[in-house]
Design a protein around this motif. Sequence first.
Motif, PDB file in Angstrom:
ATOM      1  N   ALA A   1     -16.628  -5.658  11.301  1.00 21.34           N
ATOM      2  CA  ALA A   1     -15.285  -5.208  10.957  1.00 21.34           C
ATOM      3  C   ALA A   1     -15.306  -4.509   9.600  1.00 21.34           C
ATOM      4  O   ALA A   1     -16.297  -4.574   8.862  1.00 21.34           O
ATOM      5  N   ARG A   2     -14.192  -3.862   9.260  1.00 20.35           N
ATOM      6  CA  ARG A   2     -14.134  -3.125   8.006  1.00 20.35           C
ATOM      7  C   ARG A   2     -12.914  -3.523   7.203  1.00 20.35           C
ATOM      8  O   ARG A   2     -11.817  -3.659   7.744  1.00 20.35           O
ATOM      9  N   ARG A   3     -13.137  -3.702   5.899  1.00 14.45           N
ATOM     10  CA  ARG A   3     -12.019  -3.826   4.959  1.00 14.45           C
ATOM     11  C   ARG A   3     -11.830  -2.461   4.321  1.00 14.45           C
ATOM     12  O   ARG A   3     -12.759  -1.910   3.720  1.00 14.45           O
ATOM     13  N   LEU A   4     -10.635  -1.911   4.459  1.00 16.54           N
ATOM     14  CA  LEU A   4     -10.330  -0.591   3.907  1.00 16.54           C
ATOM     15  C   LEU A   4      -9.621  -0.786   2.579  1.00 16.54           C
ATOM     16  O   LEU A   4      -8.498  -1.291   2.533  1.00 16.54           O
ATOM     17  N   ALA A   5     -10.268  -0.408   1.490  1.00 16.17           N
ATOM     18  CA  ALA A   5      -9.750  -0.654   0.141  1.00 16.17           C
ATOM     19  C   ALA A   5      -9.170   0.620  -0.453  1.00 16.17           C
ATOM     20  O   ALA A   5      -9.742   1.707  -0.319  1.00 16.17           O
ATOM     21  N   ARG A   6      -8.019   0.495  -1.105  1.00 15.83           N
ATOM     22  CA  ARG A   6      -7.374   1.600  -1.806  1.00 15.83           C
ATOM     23  C   ARG A   6      -7.136   1.185  -3.255  1.00 15.83           C
ATOM     24  O   ARG A   6      -6.614   0.102  -3.519  1.00 15.83           O
TER      25      ARG A   6
ATOM     26  N   GLY B   1      -4.504  -2.163  -2.691  1.00 15.99           N
ATOM     27  CA  GLY B   1      -4.431  -2.900  -1.441  1.00 15.99           C
ATOM     28  C   GLY B   1      -5.723  -2.813  -0.660  1.00 15.99           C
ATOM     29  O   GLY B   1      -6.563  -1.943  -0.899  1.00 15.99           O
ATOM     30  N   ALA B   2      -5.879  -3.736   0.286  1.00 17.38           N
ATOM     31  CA  ALA B   2      -7.023  -3.735   1.203  1.00 17.38           C
ATOM     32  C   ALA B   2      -6.588  -4.397   2.507  1.00 17.38           C
ATOM     33  O   ALA B   2      -5.871  -5.393   2.487  1.00 17.38           O
ATOM     34  N   ARG B   3      -7.004  -3.821   3.624  1.00 18.88           N
ATOM     35  CA  ARG B   3      -6.655  -4.412   4.917  1.00 18.88           C
ATOM     36  C   ARG B   3      -7.881  -4.449   5.807  1.00 18.88           C
ATOM     37  O   ARG B   3      -8.771  -3.589   5.722  1.00 18.88           O
ATOM     38  N   LEU B   4      -7.919  -5.456   6.652  1.00 18.95           N
ATOM     39  CA  LEU B   4      -9.053  -5.667   7.542  1.00 18.95           C
ATOM     40  C   LEU B   4      -8.785  -5.017   8.889  1.00 18.95           C
ATOM     41  O   LEU B   4      -7.740  -5.233   9.500  1.00 18.95           O
ATOM     42  N   VAL B   5      -9.740  -4.217   9.351  1.00 17.87           N
ATOM     43  CA  VAL B   5      -9.672  -3.601  10.671  1.00 17.87           C
ATOM     44  C   VAL B   5     -10.747  -4.253  11.530  1.00 17.87           C
ATOM     45  O   VAL B   5     -11.936  -4.082  11.281  1.00 17.87           O
TER      46      VAL B   5
ATOM     47  N   VAL C   1      -5.498  -8.012   0.989  1.00 21.23           N
ATOM     48  CA  VAL C   1      -4.130  -8.034   0.465  1.00 21.23           C
ATOM     49  C   VAL C   1      -3.632  -6.594   0.510  1.00 21.23           C
ATOM     50  O   VAL C   1      -4.000  -5.784  -0.346  1.00 21.23           O
ATOM     51  N   PRO C   2      -2.813  -6.230   1.493  1.00 22.23           N
ATOM     52  CA  PRO C   2      -2.470  -4.817   1.681  1.00 22.23           C
ATOM     53  C   PRO C   2      -1.447  -4.266   0.705  1.00 22.23           C
ATOM     54  O   PRO C   2      -1.279  -3.044   0.617  1.00 22.23           O
ATOM     55  N   ASP C   3      -0.764  -5.136  -0.030  1.00 24.85           N
ATOM     56  CA  ASP C   3       0.367  -4.668  -0.844  1.00 24.85           C
ATOM     57  C   ASP C   3       0.276  -5.196  -2.275  1.00 24.85           C
ATOM     58  O   ASP C   3       1.166  -5.901  -2.725  1.00 24.85           O
ATOM     59  N   VAL C   4      -0.762  -4.840  -2.987  1.00 26.32           N
ATOM     60  CA  VAL C   4      -0.897  -5.273  -4.376  1.00 26.32           C
ATOM     61  C   VAL C   4       0.160  -4.565  -5.216  1.00 26.32           C
ATOM     62  O   VAL C   4       0.264  -3.334  -5.206  1.00 26.32           O
ATOM     63  N   ARG C   5       0.942  -5.335  -5.937  1.00 26.01           N
ATOM     64  CA  ARG C   5       2.034  -4.768  -6.732  1.00 26.01           C
ATOM     65  C   ARG C   5       1.596  -4.594  -8.187  1.00 26.01           C
ATOM     66  O   ARG C   5       0.715  -5.306  -8.674  1.00 26.01           O
ATOM     67  N   LYS C   6       2.246  -3.666  -8.862  1.00 26.32           N
ATOM     68  CA  LYS C   6       1.957  -3.467 -10.281  1.00 26.32           C
ATOM     69  C   LYS C   6       2.316  -4.734 -11.047  1.00 26.32           C
ATOM     70  O   LYS C   6       3.347  -5.346 -10.809  1.00 26.32           O
ATOM     71  N   GLY C   7       1.449  -5.092 -11.976  1.00 29.83           N
ATOM     72  CA  GLY C   7       1.675  -6.297 -12.755  1.00 29.83           C
ATOM     73  C   GLY C   7       0.964  -7.511 -12.212  1.00 29.83           C
ATOM     74  O   GLY C   7       0.833  -8.518 -12.916  1.00 29.83           O
TER      75      GLY C   7
ATOM     76  N   GLY D   1      -6.318   7.629  -6.220  1.00 28.00           N
ATOM     77  CA  GLY D   1      -6.849   8.124  -4.962  1.00 28.00           C
ATOM     78  C   GLY D   1      -8.211   7.590  -4.592  1.00 28.00           C
ATOM     79  O   GLY D   1      -8.845   8.078  -3.638  1.00 28.00           O
ATOM     80  N   VAL D   2      -8.705   6.600  -5.289  1.00 27.97           N
ATOM     81  CA  VAL D   2     -10.008   6.012  -4.979  1.00 27.97           C
ATOM     82  C   VAL D   2      -9.888   5.163  -3.713  1.00 27.97           C
ATOM     83  O   VAL D   2      -9.010   4.299  -3.603  1.00 27.97           O
ATOM     84  N   ALA D   3     -10.760   5.407  -2.741  1.00 28.03           N
ATOM     85  CA  ALA D   3     -10.765   4.659  -1.489  1.00 28.03           C
ATOM     86  C   ALA D   3     -12.203   4.462  -1.026  1.00 28.03           C
ATOM     87  O   ALA D   3     -13.049   5.345  -1.209  1.00 28.03           O
ATOM     88  N   PHE D   4     -12.481   3.319  -0.438  1.00 27.72           N
ATOM     89  CA  PHE D   4     -13.813   3.041   0.084  1.00 27.72           C
ATOM     90  C   PHE D   4     -13.705   1.957   1.150  1.00 27.72           C
ATOM     91  O   PHE D   4     -12.673   1.286   1.273  1.00 27.72           O
ATOM     92  N   ASP D   5     -14.779   1.790   1.923  1.00 29.63           N
ATOM     93  CA  ASP D   5     -14.813   0.783   2.983  1.00 29.63           C
ATOM     94  C   ASP D   5     -15.783  -0.329   2.631  1.00 29.63           C
ATOM     95  O   ASP D   5     -16.737  -0.122   1.858  1.00 29.63           O
ATOM     96  N   GLU D   6     -15.538  -1.485   3.221  1.00 31.44           N
ATOM     97  CA  GLU D   6     -16.436  -2.633   3.086  1.00 31.44           C
ATOM     98  C   GLU D   6     -16.739  -3.141   4.497  1.00 31.44           C
ATOM     99  O   GLU D   6     -15.860  -3.690   5.169  1.00 31.44           O
TER     100      GLU D   6
END
Length: 330
Positions: free
Chosen positions: A217-222, A207-211, A183-189, A226-231
């Motif tokens: 493949a990788r899910r890039l999570a934000r 947000g998270a998007r699949l590459v 889900v690349p566009d998680v909104r506040k609330g 500023g916390v970011a990591f890959d899955e």
Amino acid sequence: MEPKDEMAAPTYSRRATALRVGLALTAGLAFSLGVYLLAQATQPSGLVSFAFLLVLPAAVCAFIAYVADPWGRRSLGFYLMIPVWVLGAVIVLSIIVLREGTVCVVMLSPLWLGSGLIGAALAHKLRNRGKGATSRAVALAVLPLLAMQVEARLPVPEASTVVTRRIVVDAPPEVIWPLLEGVPDVRKGEGRWNLSQDVVGVPRPQGARLVGEGVGARRLARWEHGVAFDEVITEWEPGRRIAWRFVFDDLDAWDFTDRHLRPDSAYFKVTTGGYRLTPLADGRTEVALHTAYWMKTPVNGYSRLWGEVFLGDLENNLLALIKARAERAA
């Protein structure tokens, strides 16, 4: 006329008592700070040690109780209030001076309060048992340092565990599956209110998007702050399940949230996770999310309880987000 008892303990005013308690508390906190810095400098696990979590608060509270009640006349209630004062001072010192994260303070507080109460109660019980109270008070200050030396030579137990949460979604698997990819566009609330993220301050996902697609493949999570990591995808079955292993290449942002709870440290590693979809007879779908982690601490059972709280809250939040979006799409 009765003879005067020259050995009777003198009376003391509230001001004198407050001064003595204040000085004892200051000495105890200064000693605790010294042990904190020593543990940080000499032990790989830092504060995650039996000596710091359990022995130190018991010894400090017992020491303060001895100094605050030189004549042994105070009640048990007075002794049991000392750990409460100590914990309040430790929380202020930890957050303002040492810049510890809220998560670390929340996890530490029950252990410090519990062991402090035990130390204060033992001090009250032993207070009037013969002479040598001063020697016992000095010995209490040495006890945490001895415990650190002994603990450094003992093996630390390891444990692996999995936290799993589930939710039932009023939508078929084919509607839910794209949300599991990301889900690349998680909104506040969005999501669910919970203790960990809304009170303690654990970051929320942004947000998270699949590459790519499929295994590898990788899910890039934000996440917030500023916390970011890959899955990295390890299991891929569209419409049924997706799983991954976590990759934490950039750990600098975790200092902002809680530097002692990095997800890839010497005593705590978040390893794998994933979703599983189970179609139900009534057309709905059960969505399960699991997160596995490894730990190496002297208090693994206690740490597991907090893992259920914090990771469980994060999983419930993500599942609530998926449920809301999937049901709107359906």
